[in-house]
Design an enzyme around this catalytic site. Structure first.
Site, PDB file in Angstrom:
ATOM      1  N   ALA A  95      40.416  11.390 -24.440  1.00 49.70           N
ATOM      2  CA  ALA A  95      41.431  11.335 -25.608  1.00 49.70           C
ATOM      3  C   ALA A  95      42.681  12.102 -25.365  1.00 49.70           C
ATOM      4  O   ALA A  95      43.845  11.680 -25.573  1.00 49.70           O
ATOM      5  CB  ALA A  95      41.014  11.206 -26.844  1.00 49.70           C
ATOM      6  N   ASP A  96      42.514  13.245 -25.003  1.00 50.03           N
ATOM      7  CA  ASP A  96      43.570  14.229 -25.001  1.00 50.03           C
ATOM      8  C   ASP A  96      44.444  13.773 -23.768  1.00 50.03           C
ATOM      9  O   ASP A  96      45.640  13.966 -24.199  1.00 50.03           O
ATOM     10  CB  ASP A  96      43.213  15.529 -24.830  1.00 50.03           C
ATOM     11  CG  ASP A  96      41.967  15.625 -23.551  1.00 50.03           C
ATOM     12  OD1 ASP A  96      41.421  14.767 -23.134  1.00 50.03           O
ATOM     13  OD2 ASP A  96      41.966  17.039 -23.319  1.00 50.03           O
ATOM     14  N   THR A 176      36.590  45.054  -7.852  1.00 53.52           N
ATOM     15  CA  THR A 176      35.979  43.584  -7.739  1.00 53.52           C
ATOM     16  C   THR A 176      36.472  42.852  -8.918  1.00 53.52           C
ATOM     17  O   THR A 176      36.853  41.703  -8.802  1.00 53.52           O
ATOM     18  CB  THR A 176      34.361  43.799  -7.904  1.00 53.52           C
ATOM     19  OG1 THR A 176      34.073  44.343  -6.822  1.00 53.52           O
ATOM     20  CG2 THR A 176      33.934  42.073  -8.319  1.00 53.52           C
TER      21      THR A 176
END
Length: 247
Positions: A95-96, A176
């Site tokens: 729907a978005d 990292t």
């Protein structure tokens, strides 16, 4: 006419209250249980309920006694639209995505528009000529990428978004966590810029509209002129409600 639209997402509810076509009030983080109180406080003429998370019938039934007008449940495959939906599987269309397309078409009639909706997922969708939703692409959003690296590996840590999202990012991570940030964030920006270039090859006068919760991250990192419209989905839902009330 005052309208109130609810966008029920995967984690919370966002709403927008409109007078005519102007957004008067919006907020995110609402719970489903708070929706009736919001209707009673804002006293809209009509309400629309849209969801990417769960069925809306029970909520529409609960809200209808609170107002004299209409409660519309938005279904991408069933609700009448002010644009053409050319998606091959409308029942699986979020729907978005469709609401954002309606909003973009209303803002830019008769123009090709690429919508970059950067939220839980990064969705790039093409509205052709300001009148037809063609479809596009869906990719993991930024937080989903961070979580996937952590959950699907044995030793990589869960890394957060930087506190200041507009801060320049190092290309070369020196540990990292910074390497993960470079890969996720620089990679996502490069991915979206690459898609924009491909769409511009199809339509050289294409307009690019940026929306979604992670729009502040992408805005300074996308090439060319970008229209930033954070509440594009709410605007589209409002226009869908108006179209159904008036026709």
């Amino acid at each position: 006419m005052r309208t109130l639209v609810f966008d029920i997402g995967n984690t919370a509810v966002k709403y927008g209250c409109f007078e005519a076509n102007g957004l008067q009030e919006t907020a995110a983080g609402l719970t489903l249980e708070q929706m009736p109180a919001t209707v009673e406080r804002l006293r809209p003429d009509h309400v629309l309920v849209a969801s990417v998370a769960e069925p809306t019938a029970a909520w529409a039934a609960r809200l209808q006694p609170l107002l004299k007008g209409r409660v519309l449940e938005f279904g991408p495959a069933t609700t009448r639209l002010p644009i053409r939906n050319a998606y091959a599987s409308p029942r699986t269309l979020g729907a978005d995505r469709l609401a954002a397309a309606v909003g973009a078409a209303w803002l830019r009639p008769q123009h090709d528009t690429l919508i970059v909706d950067a939220g839980t997922a990064i969705k790039c969708d093409w509205v052709e000529g300001g009148h037809t939703f063609r479809g596009g692409s869906i990719a993991p959003g930024l937080r989903m990428r961070f979580e996937a690296l952590h959950k699907l590996t044995g030793r990589l840590p869960l890394v957060d978004m930087p506190a200041a999202v507009a801060t320049p990012l190092d290309l070369i991570g020196t540990d990292t966590p910074s390497a993960i940030r470079s890969g996720v964030l620089n990679g996502a920006a490069a991915e979206v810029n690459g898609l924009i270039e491909q769409y511009q090859a199809l339509s050289p006068r294409l307009a690019v509209v940026l929306a979604g919760g992670d729009a502040p991250f992408f805005q300074p990192r996308l090439k060319g002129h970008i229209f930033v419209i954070p509440e594009l989905v709410l605007l589209g839902l409002h226009r869908i409600l108006v179209h159904n009330v008036e026709n």
